[in-house]
Motif scaffolding. Structure first.
Motif, PDB file in Angstrom:
ATOM      1  N   VAL A   9       7.129 -15.611  32.220  1.00  0.00           N
ATOM      2  CA  VAL A   9       7.593 -14.315  31.718  1.00  0.00           C
ATOM      3  C   VAL A   9       8.983 -14.406  31.093  1.00  0.00           C
ATOM      4  CG1 VAL A   9       8.034 -11.871  32.232  1.00  0.00           C
ATOM      5  CG2 VAL A   9       6.199 -13.100  33.451  1.00  0.00           C
ATOM      6  N   GLN A  10       9.954 -15.022  31.814  1.00  0.00           N
ATOM      7  CA  GLN A  10      11.335 -15.024  31.325  1.00  0.00           C
ATOM      8  C   GLN A  10      11.546 -15.907  30.104  1.00  0.00           C
ATOM      9  OE1 GLN A  10      13.526 -17.955  31.766  1.00  0.00           O
ATOM     10  NE2 GLN A  10      11.723 -19.057  32.530  1.00  0.00           N
ATOM     11  N   SER A  11      10.673 -16.845  29.841  1.00  0.00           N
ATOM     12  CA  SER A  11      10.688 -17.574  28.569  1.00  0.00           C
ATOM     13  C   SER A  11       9.243 -17.767  28.141  1.00  0.00           C
ATOM     14  CB  SER A  11      11.405 -18.921  28.693  1.00  0.00           C
ATOM     15  OG  SER A  11      10.656 -19.831  29.458  1.00  0.00           O
ATOM     16  N   GLN A  12       8.970 -17.549  26.870  1.00  0.00           N
ATOM     17  CA  GLN A  12       7.570 -17.498  26.437  1.00  0.00           C
ATOM     18  C   GLN A  12       7.296 -18.351  25.208  1.00  0.00           C
ATOM     19  OE1 GLN A  12       5.716 -13.620  26.539  1.00  0.00           O
ATOM     20  NE2 GLN A  12       7.023 -12.927  28.200  1.00  0.00           N
ATOM     21  N   SER A  13       7.776 -19.586  25.239  1.00  0.00           N
ATOM     22  CA  SER A  13       7.431 -20.526  24.185  1.00  0.00           C
ATOM     23  C   SER A  13       5.925 -20.731  24.157  1.00  0.00           C
ATOM     24  CB  SER A  13       8.125 -21.868  24.442  1.00  0.00           C
ATOM     25  OG  SER A  13       7.584 -22.885  23.624  1.00  0.00           O
ATOM     26  N   THR A  14       5.372 -20.917  22.956  1.00  0.00           N
ATOM     27  CA  THR A  14       3.936 -21.148  22.834  1.00  0.00           C
ATOM     28  C   THR A  14       3.512 -22.479  23.449  1.00  0.00           C
ATOM     29  OG1 THR A  14       4.259 -22.107  20.628  1.00  0.00           O
ATOM     30  CG2 THR A  14       3.759 -19.754  20.744  1.00  0.00           C
ATOM     31  N   LEU A  15       4.472 -23.339  23.765  1.00  0.00           N
ATOM     32  CA  LEU A  15       4.140 -24.612  24.392  1.00  0.00           C
ATOM     33  C   LEU A  15       3.573 -24.433  25.786  1.00  0.00           C
ATOM     34  CD1 LEU A  15       7.215 -26.829  23.415  1.00  0.00           C
ATOM     35  CD2 LEU A  15       4.878 -27.001  22.534  1.00  0.00           C
ATOM     36  N   TYR A  16       3.952 -23.333  26.466  1.00  0.00           N
ATOM     37  CA  TYR A  16       3.517 -23.209  27.859  1.00  0.00           C
ATOM     38  C   TYR A  16       3.189 -21.791  28.317  1.00  0.00           C
ATOM     39  CZ  TYR A  16       8.623 -22.515  28.014  1.00  0.00           C
ATOM     40  OH  TYR A  16       9.912 -22.112  27.751  1.00  0.00           O
ATOM     41  N   ALA A  17       3.530 -20.768  27.572  1.00  0.00           N
ATOM     42  CA  ALA A  17       3.285 -19.399  28.042  1.00  0.00           C
ATOM     43  C   ALA A  17       1.788 -19.101  28.091  1.00  0.00           C
ATOM     44  CB  ALA A  17       3.986 -18.394  27.137  1.00  0.00           C
ATOM     45  N   GLU A  18       1.381 -18.383  29.150  1.00  0.00           N
ATOM     46  CA  GLU A  18       0.003 -17.935  29.264  1.00  0.00           C
ATOM     47  C   GLU A  18      -0.139 -16.577  28.564  1.00  0.00           C
ATOM     48  OE1 GLU A  18      -2.178 -19.845  30.335  1.00  0.00           O
ATOM     49  OE2 GLU A  18      -1.447 -21.103  31.967  1.00  0.00           O
ATOM     50  N   GLY A  19      -1.361 -16.239  28.188  1.00  0.00           N
ATOM     51  CA  GLY A  19      -1.583 -15.027  27.426  1.00  0.00           C
ATOM     52  C   GLY A  19      -1.130 -13.756  28.127  1.00  0.00           C
ATOM     53  N   TRP A  20      -1.295 -13.696  29.437  1.00  0.00           N
ATOM     54  CA  TRP A  20      -0.971 -12.462  30.173  1.00  0.00           C
ATOM     55  C   TRP A  20       0.531 -12.184  30.219  1.00  0.00           C
ATOM     56  CZ3 TRP A  20       2.219 -12.807  34.392  1.00  0.00           C
ATOM     57  CH2 TRP A  20       2.348 -14.053  35.006  1.00  0.00           C
ATOM     58  N   GLU A  21       1.354 -13.196  29.962  1.00  0.00           N
ATOM     59  CA  GLU A  21       2.799 -13.015  30.075  1.00  0.00           C
ATOM     60  C   GLU A  21       3.370 -12.074  29.016  1.00  0.00           C
ATOM     61  OE1 GLU A  21       5.127 -16.646  30.732  1.00  0.00           O
ATOM     62  OE2 GLU A  21       3.233 -17.684  31.134  1.00  0.00           O
ATOM     63  N   ALA A  22       2.699 -11.945  27.886  1.00  0.00           N
ATOM     64  CA  ALA A  22       3.226 -11.122  26.790  1.00  0.00           C
ATOM     65  C   ALA A  22       3.420  -9.669  27.212  1.00  0.00           C
ATOM     66  CB  ALA A  22       2.293 -11.203  25.583  1.00  0.00           C
ATOM     67  N   GLU A  23       2.581  -9.187  28.123  1.00  0.00           N
ATOM     68  CA  GLU A  23       2.679  -7.798  28.574  1.00  0.00           C
ATOM     69  C   GLU A  23       3.346  -7.688  29.942  1.00  0.00           C
ATOM     70  OE1 GLU A  23       1.882  -5.383  26.528  1.00  0.00           O
ATOM     71  OE2 GLU A  23       1.302  -6.917  25.055  1.00  0.00           O
ATOM     72  N   ALA A  24       3.850  -8.782  30.472  1.00  0.00           N
ATOM     73  CA  ALA A  24       4.442  -8.781  31.812  1.00  0.00           C
ATOM     74  C   ALA A  24       5.906  -8.371  31.756  1.00  0.00           C
ATOM     75  CB  ALA A  24       4.305 -10.161  32.446  1.00  0.00           C
ATOM     76  N   GLY A  25       6.469  -8.080  32.922  1.00  0.00           N
ATOM     77  CA  GLY A  25       7.852  -7.627  32.968  1.00  0.00           C
ATOM     78  C   GLY A  25       8.499  -7.843  34.313  1.00  0.00           C
TER      79      GLY A  25
END
Length: 300
Positions: free
Chosen positions: A5-21
């Motif tokens: 959540v706190q960093s969302q590089s496409t190298l490792y972020a999962e799809g659900w993180e985009a809407e997380a907080g």
């Protein structure tokens, strides 16, 4: 583990993180704390230029704010900046922020530092990108003084010069661990000679033994004393048998199977491993954290 959540590089972020907080971060931090994890980590970028935004995204929470927020919601897990680009800020400012974090958290800070790689960040803040290695070298010396026990720290260098300025609260720890990130020859040398630990950046397993041997050699040659923590970032993990595509590089399986694979890091001379779990939701991630803590960690 480094927090999602706190960093969302496409190298490792999962799809659900985009809407997380924030609430998701709290639940994940509490899960890791309860599962016996050693630390939670947060990244550092001031701003991402348009040319890199598609790959890196512009979601990068501030590490001091993030770790302070989570310190109040956890009890024992340590709080790591992985990594703070300390050359972007005056070391007295960095010391003020992180000493306060250590004080508020009861001595749970590990200050991970790195040279940085985004040129536009340096230019916008008036820092010479080409000299970032030399800046970091002196920052480490200045931070040793500014995060030490003295109320009025003192440092006299080429880039920074200060004395007679009191800073309280002091860190709760007598010595805040400074871990140096990066895998270039300069970063490895910096870690060996100036750090309390090394945070490699993406080194595969077959490269780690040579890097670790180099660190030992450098420390022996310079007669550097004191403890030193060698880290490693593992392959992505999934505890159990996934029913979805977790990627070919992901380590999967039962507790002993995963533990056997991860014990290879210890055999190389690694002291701590940073893990990242594949997940499709916050709940799946916290379930993975709990399973790892209960089923895999006891075998390590």
């Amino acid at each position: 583990m480094q927090l999602p959540v706190q960093s969302q590089s496409t190298l490792y972020a999962e799809g659900w993180e985009a809407e997380a907080g924030p609430e998701d971060l709290l639940e994940i931090a509490r899960a890791a704390d309860g599962a016996g994890f050693a630390y939670l980590a947060s990244c550092d970028h001031v701003g991402i230029p348009r040319r890199l935004a598609a790959a890196m995204s512009t979601v990068w929470y501030d590490p001091v704010a993030t770790l302070s927020f989570l310190a109040a919601a956890t009890e024992r897990v340590r709080l790591l900046s992985h990594v703070a680009i300390v050359g972007l800020r005056h070391p007295l400012l960095t010391a003020k922020q992180y000493a306060t974090l250590d004080h508020l958290s009861g001595g749970r800070l590990v200050l991970g530092v790195g040279a940085g790689h985004v040129q536009e960040e340096f230019e916008a803040l008036g820092v010479d990108f080409r000299q970032r290695g030399a800046v970091l070298d002196e920052c480490l010396d200045a931070l040793r003084a500014a995060l030490g026990p003295e109320e009025f720290p003192e440092h006299h260098g080429k880039l920074y010069d200060f004395e007679g300025l009191g800073q309280r609260p002091r860190p709760a720890q007598d010595r805040v661990p400074l871990w140096v990130g990066g895998s270039s020859p300069a970063a490895v040398r910096r870690a060996a000679l100036k750090g309390d630990g090394w945070l490699p950046q993406g080194d595969p397993r077959d490269r780690l033994p040579g890097q670790i041997a180099r660190i030992r050699e450098l420390r022996e040659q310079a007669d550097v004393q004191g403890g030193f923590t060698v880290g490693a970032i593992t392959e992505p993990l999934y505890v159990g048998s996934p029913r979805w595509d977790v990627g070919r590089r992901t380590l999967t399986g039962g507790s002993e199977e995963l533990a056997e694979s991860l014990r290879a890091y210890r055999a190389m001379g690694v002291h701590q491993i940073q893990v990242r779990f594949r997940s499709r939701s916050r709940t799946e991630l916290t379930d993975q954290i709990a399973a790892f803590g209960a089923e895999v960690a006891p075998h390590l």
